[in-house]
Write an enzyme that holds these catalytic residues in place. Structure first.
Site, PDB file in Angstrom:
ATOM      1  N   LYS A   1      29.525  39.317  46.894  1.00 41.70           N
ATOM      2  CA  LYS A   1      30.698  40.433  47.343  1.00 41.70           C
ATOM      3  C   LYS A   1      31.197  40.896  45.847  1.00 41.70           C
ATOM      4  O   LYS A   1      31.324  39.931  44.986  1.00 41.70           O
ATOM      5  CB  LYS A   1      31.809  39.870  47.868  1.00 41.70           C
ATOM      6  CG  LYS A   1      33.083  40.754  48.067  1.00 41.70           C
ATOM      7  CD  LYS A   1      34.050  40.616  49.293  1.00 41.70           C
ATOM      8  CE  LYS A   1      34.921  39.351  48.635  1.00 41.70           C
ATOM      9  NZ  LYS A   1      35.991  39.792  47.576  1.00 41.70           N
TER      10      LYS A   1
ATOM     11  N   GLU B   1      41.137  45.798  51.818  1.00 38.81           N
ATOM     12  CA  GLU B   1      42.287  44.780  51.531  1.00 38.81           C
ATOM     13  C   GLU B   1      43.514  45.574  51.090  1.00 38.81           C
ATOM     14  O   GLU B   1      43.597  46.528  50.489  1.00 38.81           O
ATOM     15  CB  GLU B   1      41.996  43.917  50.165  1.00 38.81           C
ATOM     16  CG  GLU B   1      43.346  42.929  49.834  1.00 38.81           C
ATOM     17  CD  GLU B   1      42.780  42.040  48.741  1.00 38.81           C
ATOM     18  OE1 GLU B   1      41.767  41.899  48.552  1.00 38.81           O
ATOM     19  OE2 GLU B   1      43.726  41.319  48.344  1.00 38.81           O
TER      20      GLU B   1
ATOM     21  N   ASP C   1      31.810  35.555  45.589  1.00 36.79           N
ATOM     22  CA  ASP C   1      32.341  36.616  44.921  1.00 36.79           C
ATOM     23  C   ASP C   1      31.815  36.759  43.583  1.00 36.79           C
ATOM     24  O   ASP C   1      31.487  35.666  42.879  1.00 36.79           O
ATOM     25  CB  ASP C   1      33.956  36.472  44.663  1.00 36.79           C
ATOM     26  CG  ASP C   1      34.641  37.192  45.333  1.00 36.79           C
ATOM     27  OD1 ASP C   1      33.859  38.363  46.009  1.00 36.79           O
ATOM     28  OD2 ASP C   1      35.774  36.969  45.737  1.00 36.79           O
TER      29      ASP C   1
ATOM     30  N   SER D   1      39.460  34.201  44.501  1.00 35.88           N
ATOM     31  CA  SER D   1      40.854  33.704  44.626  1.00 35.88           C
ATOM     32  C   SER D   1      40.782  32.237  44.189  1.00 35.88           C
ATOM     33  O   SER D   1      42.126  31.728  43.822  1.00 35.88           O
ATOM     34  CB  SER D   1      41.148  33.856  46.264  1.00 35.88           C
ATOM     35  OG  SER D   1      40.109  33.407  46.793  1.00 35.88           O
TER      36      SER D   1
HETATM   37  O1  KIV Z   1      38.800  36.402  46.385  1.00 32.97           O
HETATM   38  C1  KIV Z   1      38.997  36.458  47.844  1.00 32.97           C
HETATM   39  O2  KIV Z   1      39.370  35.615  48.368  1.00 32.97           O
HETATM   40  C2  KIV Z   1      38.825  37.620  48.366  1.00 32.97           C
HETATM   41  C3  KIV Z   1      39.481  37.924  49.709  1.00 32.97           C
HETATM   42  C4  KIV Z   1      40.872  37.861  49.840  1.00 32.97           C
HETATM   43  C5  KIV Z   1      38.825  38.943  50.541  1.00 32.97           C
HETATM   44  O3  KIV Z   1      38.331  38.491  47.908  1.00 32.97           O
END
Ligand code: KIV
Length: 276
Positions: free
Chosen positions: A114, A183, A84, A46
């Protein structure tokens, strides 16, 4: 407080407590989130939207993720730092997935990664876990698939989609994920998924039945006005305070009221006289 790890996350589900997760992308925010006792800091992709101003998360690179994860890791003492895996850093091959997860840990100092997807990314999850890197899965609305979904839409509403979501959660658990983000799925379905897996579910737009919750920090502080999903609650209107602060600064500088004497450095008058 105790250091949060992928192991304490699993234990939290057994104990029945709620887990807290927030995003952060820089040192000072990470430090504040950590000091608030939040269990985990997600350096989410994000980043691309809330920090870099892209319309979606697809343009985020490994270099972007490493750069921001490093800063977050320096600010987080007790929180579990999850980075991420950006779009196309794991989809093309298992080899890419392991190498890039390794970079997020080795160069970014993340403690877990993640990635988005269900069954189709299980070989990647298995291989990363085999390399001793904990993996948090992410199913439901997976923003890296925005073009395939045709927009940011609630997932799992129909019977087939709901069954697929349950199967995806079971598959990522089987592949070795220590937690799974759900989500934008209906509350009742998220609750059912939570009952059907033994790893913690972390919800965002998935209701109160999950084992934990995650939000993007700019959303929950009213700092990102471009897009306001229904699931966001503004816990403190920091965005409004920032706007007021910026306007007050502008006015005081223009009026000559800032900087005042207390913000100013002095020097010996006798030295100053010699300079004229
Ligand atoms: O990228 C992000 O912030 C996310 C969350 C919204 C779970 O994947």
């Amino acid at each position: 407080m105790m250091k949060n790890t992928s192991v304490t996350f699993r234990q939290a589900k057994e104990k029945g407590g709620k887990l807290t997760m927030l995003t952060a992308y820089d040192y000072s925010t990470a430090k504040m989130v950590d000091e608030a006792g939040i269990n985990s800091i997600l350096v989410g992709d994000s980043l691309g939207m809330v920090c870099l101003g892209y319309e979606d998360t697809l343009s985020v690179t490994m270099e972007d993720m490493i750069h921001h994860t490093k800063a977050v890791a320096r600010g987080a003492k007790e929180a579990l730092v999850i980075a991420d895996m950006p779009f196309m850093s794991y989809q093309a091959s298992v080899y890419d997935a392991v190498v890039n997860a390794g970079r997020l840990v080795k160069e970014g100092h993340a403690q877990a990664v993640k990635l988005e997807g269900g069954k189709e990314v299980c070989p990647q999850i298995e291989a990363i876990v085999k390399a001793s890197i904990p993996v948090c899965a992410h199913i439901g609305l997976t923003p890296q698939s925005i073009h395939a979904f045709g927009g940011f839409k609630v997932q799992g509403k129909g019977e087939e989609a709901a069954r697929k979501l349950i199967e995806a959660a079971q598959a990522v658990e089987e592949a070795g994920a220590f937690a799974v983000v759900l989500e934008c799925v209906p509350e009742a379905l998220a609750k059912l998924v939570t009952q059907k897996v033994s790893i913690p579910t972390i919800g965002i737009g998935a209701g109160a039945g999950c084992d934990g919750q995650v939000l993007v920090y700019q959303d929950m502080l009213g700092m990102y006005a471009d897009f306001a999903p229904k699931f966001v609650k503004v816990f403190a209107n920091v965005g409004e305070e920032m706007r007021k602060g910026f306007a007050a600064y502008k006015k005081e500088v223009e009026d000559g009221r800032f900087p005042a004497a207390e913000h100013t450095f002095r020097m010996d008058e006798s030295i100053l006289e010699k300079l004229y």
